[in-house]
Design an enzyme around this catalytic site. Structure first.
Site, PDB file in Angstrom:
ATOM      1  N   GLU A 120      17.168  99.485  32.647  1.00  0.00           N
ATOM      2  CA  GLU A 120      17.053  98.031  32.434  1.00  0.00           C
ATOM      3  C   GLU A 120      15.611  97.596  32.643  1.00  0.00           C
ATOM      4  O   GLU A 120      14.743  98.418  32.925  1.00  0.00           O
ATOM      5  CB  GLU A 120      18.012  97.296  33.381  1.00  0.00           C
ATOM      6  CG  GLU A 120      17.717  97.542  34.842  1.00  0.00           C
ATOM      7  CD  GLU A 120      18.932  97.328  35.747  1.00  0.00           C
ATOM      8  OE1 GLU A 120      20.063  97.623  35.324  1.00  0.00           O
ATOM      9  OE2 GLU A 120      18.723  96.874  36.885  1.00  0.00           O
ATOM     10  N   LYS A 122      12.373  95.726  34.444  1.00  0.00           N
ATOM     11  CA  LYS A 122      11.932  95.338  35.778  1.00  0.00           C
ATOM     12  C   LYS A 122      11.320  93.945  35.642  1.00  0.00           C
ATOM     13  O   LYS A 122      10.231  93.789  35.084  1.00  0.00           O
ATOM     14  CB  LYS A 122      10.912  96.331  36.343  1.00  0.00           C
ATOM     15  CG  LYS A 122      10.578  96.046  37.800  1.00  0.00           C
ATOM     16  CD  LYS A 122       9.912  97.223  38.459  1.00  0.00           C
ATOM     17  CE  LYS A 122       9.886  97.103  39.978  1.00  0.00           C
ATOM     18  NZ  LYS A 122       9.101  95.999  40.493  1.00  0.00           N
ATOM     19  N   ASP A 124       9.605  90.374  36.496  1.00  0.00           N
ATOM     20  CA  ASP A 124       8.410  90.112  37.277  1.00  0.00           C
ATOM     21  C   ASP A 124       8.494  88.722  37.876  1.00  0.00           C
ATOM     22  O   ASP A 124       7.960  87.766  37.341  1.00  0.00           O
ATOM     23  CB  ASP A 124       7.188  90.238  36.364  1.00  0.00           C
ATOM     24  CG  ASP A 124       5.918  90.401  37.165  1.00  0.00           C
ATOM     25  OD1 ASP A 124       6.014  90.633  38.385  1.00  0.00           O
ATOM     26  OD2 ASP A 124       4.845  90.296  36.574  1.00  0.00           O
ATOM     27  N   TYR A 230      17.922  86.653  36.196  1.00  0.00           N
ATOM     28  CA  TYR A 230      18.744  87.764  35.717  1.00  0.00           C
ATOM     29  C   TYR A 230      19.232  88.581  36.898  1.00  0.00           C
ATOM     30  O   TYR A 230      18.471  88.827  37.843  1.00  0.00           O
ATOM     31  CB  TYR A 230      17.940  88.688  34.793  1.00  0.00           C
ATOM     32  CG  TYR A 230      17.968  88.276  33.338  1.00  0.00           C
ATOM     33  CD1 TYR A 230      19.160  87.883  32.717  1.00  0.00           C
ATOM     34  CD2 TYR A 230      16.797  88.308  32.576  1.00  0.00           C
ATOM     35  CE1 TYR A 230      19.173  87.517  31.378  1.00  0.00           C
ATOM     36  CE2 TYR A 230      16.815  87.946  31.234  1.00  0.00           C
ATOM     37  CZ  TYR A 230      18.003  87.548  30.641  1.00  0.00           C
ATOM     38  OH  TYR A 230      18.022  87.195  29.327  1.00  0.00           O
ATOM     39  N   LYS A 321       6.454 101.856  35.264  1.00  0.00           N
ATOM     40  CA  LYS A 321       5.640 100.723  34.785  1.00  0.00           C
ATOM     41  C   LYS A 321       4.948 101.029  33.462  1.00  0.00           C
ATOM     42  O   LYS A 321       4.888 102.171  33.029  1.00  0.00           O
ATOM     43  CB  LYS A 321       4.601 100.372  35.837  1.00  0.00           C
ATOM     44  CG  LYS A 321       5.251 100.025  37.168  1.00  0.00           C
ATOM     45  CD  LYS A 321       4.399  99.072  37.939  1.00  0.00           C
ATOM     46  CE  LYS A 321       5.106  98.707  39.228  1.00  0.00           C
ATOM     47  NZ  LYS A 321       4.434  97.698  40.000  1.00  0.00           N
ATOM     48  N   CYS A 421     -25.690  71.831  19.669  1.00  0.00           N
ATOM     49  CA  CYS A 421     -25.072  73.050  19.161  1.00  0.00           C
ATOM     50  C   CYS A 421     -26.047  74.227  19.259  1.00  0.00           C
ATOM     51  O   CYS A 421     -27.181  74.124  18.785  1.00  0.00           O
ATOM     52  CB  CYS A 421     -24.652  72.835  17.710  1.00  0.00           C
ATOM     53  SG  CYS A 421     -24.061  74.329  16.922  1.00  0.00           S
ATOM     54  N   CYS A 424     -27.172  75.251  15.517  1.00  0.00           N
ATOM     55  CA  CYS A 424     -27.939  74.419  14.588  1.00  0.00           C
ATOM     56  C   CYS A 424     -28.690  73.297  15.281  1.00  0.00           C
ATOM     57  O   CYS A 424     -29.442  72.566  14.634  1.00  0.00           O
ATOM     58  CB  CYS A 424     -27.013  73.826  13.529  1.00  0.00           C
ATOM     59  SG  CYS A 424     -25.918  72.551  14.185  1.00  0.00           S
ATOM     60  N   CYS A 439     -19.423  70.508  17.417  1.00  0.00           N
ATOM     61  CA  CYS A 439     -20.718  70.290  16.807  1.00  0.00           C
ATOM     62  C   CYS A 439     -20.452  69.357  15.636  1.00  0.00           C
ATOM     63  O   CYS A 439     -19.589  69.619  14.802  1.00  0.00           O
ATOM     64  CB  CYS A 439     -21.296  71.617  16.310  1.00  0.00           C
ATOM     65  SG  CYS A 439     -22.572  71.405  15.048  1.00  0.00           S
ATOM     66  N   CYS A 445     -24.216  73.021   9.753  1.00  0.00           N
ATOM     67  CA  CYS A 445     -24.362  74.011  10.823  1.00  0.00           C
ATOM     68  C   CYS A 445     -24.036  75.398  10.271  1.00  0.00           C
ATOM     69  O   CYS A 445     -22.951  75.610   9.737  1.00  0.00           O
ATOM     70  CB  CYS A 445     -23.420  73.648  11.966  1.00  0.00           C
ATOM     71  SG  CYS A 445     -23.216  74.948  13.195  1.00  0.00           S
TER      72      CYS A 445
HETATM   73  S1  IVH Z   1      16.932  97.254  41.860  1.00  0.00           S
HETATM   74  C1  IVH Z   1      18.356  99.368  45.080  1.00  0.00           C
HETATM   75  N1  IVH Z   1      16.446  96.387  39.450  1.00  0.00           N
HETATM   76  O1  IVH Z   1      11.769  95.120  42.070  1.00  0.00           O
HETATM   77  C2  IVH Z   1      17.187  98.897  44.369  1.00  0.00           C
HETATM   78  N2  IVH Z   1      14.975  95.715  41.190  1.00  0.00           N
HETATM   79  O2  IVH Z   1      10.878  97.202  44.291  1.00  0.00           O
HETATM   80  C3  IVH Z   1      17.049  97.450  44.480  1.00  0.00           C
HETATM   81  N3  IVH Z   1      13.196  94.196  40.456  1.00  0.00           N
HETATM   82  O3  IVH Z   1      12.127  93.416  44.951  1.00  0.00           O
HETATM   83  C4  IVH Z   1      16.272  96.838  43.411  1.00  0.00           C
HETATM   84  N4  IVH Z   1      13.803  94.103  38.350  1.00  0.00           N
HETATM   85  O4  IVH Z   1      12.939  92.149  42.984  1.00  0.00           O
HETATM   86  C5  IVH Z   1      16.048  96.387  40.728  1.00  0.00           C
HETATM   87  N5  IVH Z   1      16.167  95.652  37.273  1.00  0.00           N
HETATM   88  C6  IVH Z   1      15.778  95.656  38.542  1.00  0.00           C
HETATM   89  C7  IVH Z   1      14.663  94.929  38.979  1.00  0.00           C
HETATM   90  C8  IVH Z   1      14.281  94.984  40.314  1.00  0.00           C
HETATM   91  C9  IVH Z   1      12.940  93.672  39.247  1.00  0.00           C
HETATM   92  C10 IVH Z   1      12.393  93.951  41.660  1.00  0.00           C
HETATM   93  C11 IVH Z   1      13.201  93.495  42.816  1.00  0.00           C
HETATM   94  C12 IVH Z   1      12.710  94.255  44.022  1.00  0.00           C
HETATM   95  C13 IVH Z   1      11.681  95.146  43.465  1.00  0.00           C
HETATM   96  C14 IVH Z   1      12.002  96.534  43.944  1.00  0.00           C
END
Ligand code: IVH
Length: 690
Positions: A120, A122, A124, A230, A321, A421, A424, A439, A445
């Site tokens: 899934e 990650k 931010d 989410y 990442k 400018c 010119c 300008c 120009c």
């Molecule tokens: S699982 C058991 N899934 O990443 C593991 N974390 O370093 C618990 N985060 O502070 C986290 N997307 O806020 C998990 N799809 C995702 C995530 C996620 C973002 C963040 C989360 C946590 C940090 C973990």
């Protein structure tokens, strides 16, 4: 209304409004107009005012309610909130190392079948634990140190995507949902735009926006920040029939009305993970929010338990990442650039830095106010951001890295825009209320002349192949070309005499200029570079007026008749054509036969005139531009969003919410073949009737 009736209506309204909230905030697919929603909401507020004892905390009217706090109360997590180990290898193969470790821990050999993984995004933002008791949201807490977080319930209640009550009968006794609060990019932009217009402070980036909003002590302030959410897991549960895999747990959360992203897969072994990593890398820039990478998890809970934890990190999950889209570098100079319309844009010249996959040496600072607000100075360490095709920009100055001595004003003064400018020497003027300074020398120009020529020749305008920045620069500097009309009078000798220009390439350029004679009217209008007239407006104008003379003769009232033309655009068009210099250049372009009037297929010849199309998803062989061009050649319009007025939706692979909406509205949906058949039906007709 009698009390019993009011009570029934209240209940009905709450369900209906929550349903609309879900469609709007979770599915991103509203099914009723805003005005209708507001009416329902006001009706509910009215009834609740009349019967205060019927007010319940899960009512959609009660999202913002509480008073400002003086501090947040600590919350001890009954199931700790863990973090995840990050795989350091940022290439797609980083998933292999994870798979190897997991298999080794489980004592598997090559002969054993692959492990099933869930992958899934990650997100931010800020990690959050939501506690539902008997289906009601009773507490929201931040992660804190993983053991103890802070109670931010009041603020989290203002996040519309988070349900105040779960859809379940009977609900679990206790269900703690873990997920991420974040801010979508479009919400971030819109919020900052509004703040700027009110002269109020803006947010640095969506991530800080989310984290900062949740930490607001006053929920009324948090409520003004557009946040999303989410889910990605669970904490404590009591009386819940917990599914056996992570994928099924997320499905179950979704069924309870919680927001779960569809950007996830379950698949066998590391190849599934590698593919997911690649797919997301490709569409990363098109996601509506920033991500920090992807997360891989062992899908089966029994295996997760077997694998257990090291310190605060589970052995069954890893974060993977992507190369950073933000980096630090230093500002070597601040210069200004003059654009086609004279707009003066401050640009930071940077110590080269590798970010978002390329080496960046310049970044835009947008305008004078932005430089002042960010207080960017020569010598500063700055955060540079480059995402996708977007122009690199300076996000913020790292003030901690600005040595005190550099604050000595004469050495590193705050930025001020030049009053003349740099190209010119013409006067630079900033009209009240506008963010950009310009300008005012117009085509007097050289910088504006060059940019106008580059625009005139560009692919979506007159499409003169090979006439790029460098050539234009020389043509103008050598005095060979002043206006676009001069292009059509260039001689082979003069072009061949330019630097690094062989006879052959000079001939190619002249041939390309030749080919551009007689371009369609809409391309020509676009090529003129009238302020506020982009490609789409140029097409609308060409379709509406049919000839350039008709357009030039139109007054404001006539212009306002054109699709999407408002007073500002109309004013720009009138101003452009009232300029004698512009009229003279157009006359010379007419003599050169630069455009062809009355483009029949746009003016009304096509068999799909008046029809409206929406494109969604990727088509198998046509690009979006090609499909658009073909549809428009048949006289139809391509618009961005599906409504009752849409006649056809052309759907490719992975169509978005537009597809669902089209289905709901009963609009004809075509695939690529269907589109081509429809377009051909018209050309057959034309042939037989001719
Ligand atoms: S699982 C058991 N899934 O990443 C593991 N974390 O370093 C618990 N985060 O502070 C986290 N997307 O806020 C998990 N799809 C995702 C995530 C996620 C973002 C963040 C989360 C946590 C940090 C973990």
């Amino acid at each position: 209304m009698i009390r019993a009736e009011a009570e029934a209506r209240l209940r009905q309204l709450r369900v209906e409004i929550e349903g609309h909230n879900y469609n709007y905030y979770v599915l991103d697919n509203p099914t009723i107009p805003d005005a209708e929603y507001d009416r329902l909401f006001r009706e509910l507020q009215g009834l609740e005012a009349a019967y205060p004892d019927l007010l319940t905390p899960d009512s959609p009217t009660q999202r913002v309610g509480g008073k400002p706090l003086s501090s947040f109360t600590p919350v001890r997590h009954r199931v700790p909130m863990l973090s995840i180990r990050t795989e350091t290898d940022t290439t797609p193969t980083g998933a292999l190392a994870f798979d190897v470790r997991v298999r080794k821990e489980l004592g598997l050999t090559e002969l054993d079948p692959p492990i099933e993984y869930a992958a899934e995004l990650k997100y931010d933002g800020l990690a959050m634990s939501l506690r539902y008791e008997q289906g009601l949201l009773v507490q929201a807490a931040t992660r804190g140190d993983g053991e103890t977080g802070e109670d931010v319930t009041q603020n989290v209640r203002t996040v519309h995507a988070i349900p105040l009550r779960l859809k379940a009968d009977p609900p679990p006794d206790v269900l703690e949902v873990r997920g991420e609060v974040f801010m979508r990019r479009d919400d971030f932009e819109r919020y900052n735009e509004k703040q700027r217009s009110l002269n109020k402070p803006t947010l640095v980036n969506p991530r800080n926006g989310a984290a900062g909003s949740i930490r607001q002590l006053d929920p009324a302030i948090a409520a003004q920040r557009p946040l999303s959410f989410y889910c990605y897991g669970i904490g404590e549960t009591v009386g819940w029939d917990m599914p056996a895999t992570h994928g099924q747990i997320l499905d179950a959360l979704k069924a309870l009305g919680l927001p779960v992203s569809d950007e996830r897969i379950v698949g066998p072994g590391s190849p599934a993970l590698v593919e997911f990593h690649r797919t997301i890398a490709d569409k990363r820039d098109r996601l509506p929010f920033d991500i920090d990478g992807v997360v891989y998890k062992v899908n089966r809970r029994s295996l997760q338990q077997q694998l257990g934890f090291v310190a605060r990190e589970p052995r069954w999950a890893v974060a993977h990442k992507y190369p950073a889209q933000e980096e630090l570098t230093t500002v070597e100079a601040i210069e200004v650039q003059v654009g086609r319309t004279g707009a003066i844009t401050p640009v930071a010249r940077l110590q080269p830095v590798f970010v978002g996959g390329v080496t960046v040496t310049n970044a835009t600072l947008h305008n004078e106010d932005e430089v002042r607000r960010k207080d960017v100075r020569v010598g500063d360490t700055v955060i540079v951001r480059r995402a996708g095709d977007v122009i690199p920009e300076v996000v913020a100055v790292v003030m901690d890295r600005r040595p005190m001595r550099d604050l000595i004003e004469p050495l590193h003064p705050a930025f001020t825009l030049p009053t003349t400018c740099p190209e010119c020497g013409g006067p630079v003027l900033r009209i009240d209320g506008e963010a950009v300074a310009r300008c005012t020398n117009g085509l007097g120009c050289p910088a504006q002349r060059k940019q106008s020529l580059i625009h005139f020749a560009s692919r979506r305008a007159m499409d003169i192949e090979g006439l790029g920045d460098r050539l234009v620069e020389q043509l103008v500097d050598k005095g060979l070309v002043q206006t676009p009309a001069d292009l059509y009078q260039l001689s082979l000798e003069s072009v061949a005499a330019l630097d690094r220009m062989a006879e052959k390439s000079a001939a190619n350029l002249l041939a390309a200029i030749e080919t551009s004679r007689g371009r369609e009217l809409h391309r020509f209008i676009h090529a003129l570079g009238i302020r506020n007239v982009g490609e789409q407006t140029a097409k609308d104008l060409a379709r509406h007026f049919g000839t350039l003379d008709a357009l030039m003769a139109s007054d404001e009232a006539a212009l306002l008749q054109v699709n999407d033309v408002g007073p500002i655009v109309a004013e720009s068009i009138l101003a452009f054509f009232s300029e004698p210099h512009n009229r003279a250049v157009i006359e010379r372009l007419r003599e050169a036969g630069a455009w062809q009037d009355g483009v029949a297929r746009l003016a009304g010849g096509g068999h799909l005139v008046g029809k409206s199309f929406v494109l969604t998803g990727a088509l198998p062989s046509l690009t979006r531009d090609q499909a658009k061009e073909m549809i428009e050649s048949a006289g139809a319009r391509v618009t961005g969003s599906v409504s009752k007025k849409t006649d056809f939706v052309v759907a490719g692979t992975e169509p978005g919410s537009k597809f669902t909406k089209a289905q709901e509205l009963g609009i004809t949906i075509l695939d690529e073949d269907g589109l081509i058949t429809l377009l051909q039906a018209g050309s057959d007709q034309n042939e037989t009737s001719n």
